[in-house]
Structures are given as C-alpha cells and as structure tokens.
Design a protein around this motif. Structure first.
Motif, mmCIF file in Angstrom:
data_model
loop_
_atom_site.group_PDB
_atom_site.id
_atom_site.type_symbol
_atom_site.label_atom_id
_atom_site.label_comp_id
_atom_site.label_asym_id
_atom_site.label_seq_id
_atom_site.Cartn_x
_atom_site.Cartn_y
_atom_site.Cartn_z
ATOM 1 N N ILE A 134 0.870 -1.447 -0.041
ATOM 2 C CA ILE A 134 -0.022 -0.235 0.018
ATOM 3 C C ILE A 134 0.916 0.888 0.715
ATOM 4 O O ILE A 134 0.662 2.260 -1.279
ATOM 5 C CB ILE A 134 -1.065 0.561 1.187
ATOM 6 N N ASP A 135 1.902 1.392 0.927
ATOM 7 C CA ASP A 135 3.322 2.265 0.948
ATOM 8 C C ASP A 135 3.744 2.735 -0.155
ATOM 9 O O ASP A 135 3.823 3.839 -0.610
ATOM 10 C CB ASP A 135 3.659 1.998 1.771
ATOM 11 N N ARG A 136 3.832 1.543 -1.048
ATOM 12 C CA ARG A 136 4.231 2.116 -2.683
ATOM 13 C C ARG A 136 3.668 2.744 -3.387
ATOM 14 O O ARG A 136 4.010 3.288 -4.101
ATOM 15 C CB ARG A 136 4.771 0.132 -3.189
ATOM 16 N N LEU A 137 2.270 1.751 -3.489
ATOM 17 C CA LEU A 137 1.490 2.277 -4.275
ATOM 18 C C LEU A 137 0.439 3.729 -4.090
ATOM 19 O O LEU A 137 0.396 4.650 -4.616
ATOM 20 C CB LEU A 137 0.054 1.239 -4.058
ATOM 21 N N LYS A 138 0.751 4.680 -2.191
ATOM 22 C CA LYS A 138 0.233 5.326 -2.405
ATOM 23 C C LYS A 138 0.212 7.075 -3.343
ATOM 24 O O LYS A 138 -0.297 7.725 -3.803
ATOM 25 C CB LYS A 138 0.610 5.336 -0.731
ATOM 26 N N PRO A 139 1.656 7.026 -3.626
ATOM 27 C CA PRO A 139 2.138 8.421 -4.417
ATOM 28 C C PRO A 139 0.891 8.164 -5.504
ATOM 29 O O PRO A 139 0.970 9.566 -6.261
ATOM 30 C CB PRO A 139 3.692 7.793 -4.627
ATOM 31 N N TYR A 140 0.658 7.464 -6.179
ATOM 32 C CA TYR A 140 0.316 7.101 -7.033
ATOM 33 C C TYR A 140 -1.425 7.464 -7.343
ATOM 34 O O TYR A 140 -2.342 7.680 -8.408
ATOM 35 C CB TYR A 140 0.271 6.162 -8.144
ATOM 36 N N THR A 141 -2.176 6.990 -6.296
ATOM 37 C CA THR A 141 -3.577 7.712 -5.459
ATOM 38 C C THR A 141 -3.790 8.718 -5.087
ATOM 39 O O THR A 141 -4.591 9.752 -6.110
ATOM 40 C CB THR A 141 -3.571 6.401 -4.460
ATOM 41 N N THR A 142 -3.846 8.511 -4.276
ATOM 42 C CA THR A 142 -4.484 10.599 -3.582
ATOM 43 C C THR A 142 -3.997 11.544 -4.683
ATOM 44 O O THR A 142 -2.489 11.904 -4.495
ATOM 45 C CB THR A 142 -4.425 10.142 -1.917
ATOM 46 N N GLY A 143 -5.057 12.489 -4.855
ATOM 47 C CA GLY A 143 -4.163 13.507 -5.852
ATOM 48 C C GLY A 143 -3.999 13.254 -7.541
ATOM 49 O O GLY A 143 -4.025 14.235 -7.564
#
Length: 294
Positions: free
Chosen positions: A138-147
């Motif tokens: 999830i941490d690896r993914l988050k830069p591409y999700t929120t916003g």
C-alpha cells in the motif's frame, strides 16, 4: 532505479484514471497502456501525453514494475492475471476492477504463489479508492493514488484482501437504488400531473450533485440517445449479482437491488449493449404504461 508503470484496460473508468496517472502521477517513464482492442489504446495514447502503447499483454507486464488493472468483470480479470503469471514474479499488481470478493481473494492467492504482490483497489466513481493488502505494498502504491487517480483512500491495512471488494460491491448498490428511486419518482410526477421539471427543481434544491445529474440525464433523453453507455447495463447487472450473492451468503436480502435488476433486464431487452443504468427510467415508464423513450 526508475519505476515503470503499466495500465491494463481502457473502459470509461479506466481511461480517466490512466489519463490522470500519466499526466499527474510521479512517473519516471511514460505510462504503458494495453487494451484488448488495440485501436482503443492507440486512440487514447494519441490524445494524451506521456503514454505509450504496449504491443501485447506480455510486453506490458515484462516492461513494468507496477501493473494497474481496471477490467470489466471477473472473467476478464482472471484471464488477464492467468496470462500474466509467467512474468509476474516481483511485480506489484493493483486491481481497480469491480469484482466479487471471492475473486479478489482468488487473484491475491494466485499472484502470491507466483512471487507477485497484490493490492485490491476498486474505485467508487470519482471520489474514493479502497485498498487492501500488505502495508508495504500500500505504501508503495499511495504516491499514485490520492490526488492522482483518486480523491481519497479507505485503507484496510494487513486485513483480508477481499475487504476492499466487500466495500465496493455494496457501495455500487447505493447508486443503483438512487437511480431506481429517481426514475420511479419521475414517472409518478409525470403521470400525476406534477411534472418532471418540478421534481427536478426539488431534487436540485434538496439533493444536489449526483441525484440532480441523474435526473437531468433522464429528463433530457440521454438514457436512450447516447451511443455508448456511461455505466453499461451488463456491468450494472454483474455488480447487482455480486451484491445479492454477498447478501445471500450471510443470510441477508437486498430487495431494492432485486427490483432494480428486474428493471435492468427490461433495459437490456430494449437497448441491448447500448443500455445504460439510467435506462431504468425507460423501464419504469414501460411498466407504468408509458413509452420507453420520453
């Protein structure tokens, strides 16, 4: 080391998220896109920057570190993941599709057995993304999700991966029941002499946003005029089946979904693959002695 990202599936929802990811995401390289209909991928890439077309699924998987999938149904997702398994090791798969929770669990287990990581990330409309998977993924993914491709995340860290789909499937029934309620109200307004314009004015004042938008699509005739549905009848019925199955598995019922699905069957009979969720309005009209088209 530069991370390489791929996007698989370019339906209505997928195109919007892939576009945002390509233009707003922290990408080190152009976003690779793949769609079974190659011409759709080529048209999409030509109209959007920072996107390249993968020549085939194998190319998309082998040339990427993180693979987003946003596919129409459970069968399409299973087929894509099965074809990806020979090159899945050490990859992170992120699924944004709406599928049955059991399918999500099955996919996660299969990918894990082949040395890949998995995050279930079904997207609800434009506003939210639900995630389930190991915290590190999830941490690896988050830069591409929120916003980027979502406005907010609802996280289920280190919980069963099916929790994300368990949230998304019932969530879609809120939309289905909303459309059914508006459609029935519109028909009563017309047949009683109140008029649909007055009812939409009420909706705009009291329930602005999605309610008003759906009411406008019904009154304008968009529900039968558009060439390509925004939420296709077959996909809506797939979600309805998943929701009713979830309910039955725990000894519950969803009578609103059952009645909406009956209307959707009428929509499919009238409109075929062009049928949209808002076609429920036409079906309600027919069941009330009015023509399908307003």
């Amino acid at each position: 080391m530069a991370l390489r990202i791929a996007w698989i599936g370019l339906g209505n929802m997928g195109r919007g998220m892939a576009r945002n990811l390509a233009t707003q995401g922290p990408l080190d390289t152009p976003l690779a896109v793949f769609n079974r209909t190659t011409s759709r991928a080529e048209t999409f890439a030509s109209a959007n920057p920072n996107i390249k077309v993968a020549s085939n699924l194998d190319d998309a998987i082998t040339s990427s570190d993180i693979i987003f999938t946003c596919l129409s149904d459970d069968h399409a997702l299973r087929e894509t993941i099965t074809e990806s398994l020979p090159n899945a090791k050490n990859k992170l798969f992120v699924d944004c599709s709406t599928v049955h929770p059991d399918t999500t669990t099955e996919i996660a287990t299969t990918l894990s057995a082949h040395g890949a990581s998995f995050v279930a990330s079904p997207v609800f409309g434009a506003p939210a993304m639900a995630e389930a998977g190991p915290s590190s993924s999830i941490d690896r993914l988050k830069p591409y999700t929120t916003g980027v491709i979502s406005k907010a995340n609802i996280e289920f860290r280190d919980k069963e991966v099916c929790k994300a789909s368990q949230l998304k499937v019932p969530g879609n029934t809120f939309v289905l029941n909303m459309v059914q309620t508006i459609a029935e109200g519109m028909v009563v307004a017309e047949k009683s002499g109140l008029g649909t314009e007055a009812l939409q004015q009420f909706i705009e004042a009291v329930f602005p946003g999605a309610y008003d938008a759906y009411a406008g699509r019904m009154r304008s005739g968009d529900y039968f005029e558009r060439a390509e549905p925004l939420f296709a009848v077959d996909l809506v019925r797939k979600d309805a089946r998943h929701a009713m199955d979830m309910a039955a598995s725990v000894g519950a019922t969803m009578r609103g979904v059952q009645s909406a699905d009956a209307y959707l069957a009428d929509v499919k009979a009238e409109m075929g693959v062009r049928g949209d969720i808002t076609g429920i309005y036409g079906a309600v009209r027919q069941n009330s002695g009015l023509p399908f088209k307003n």
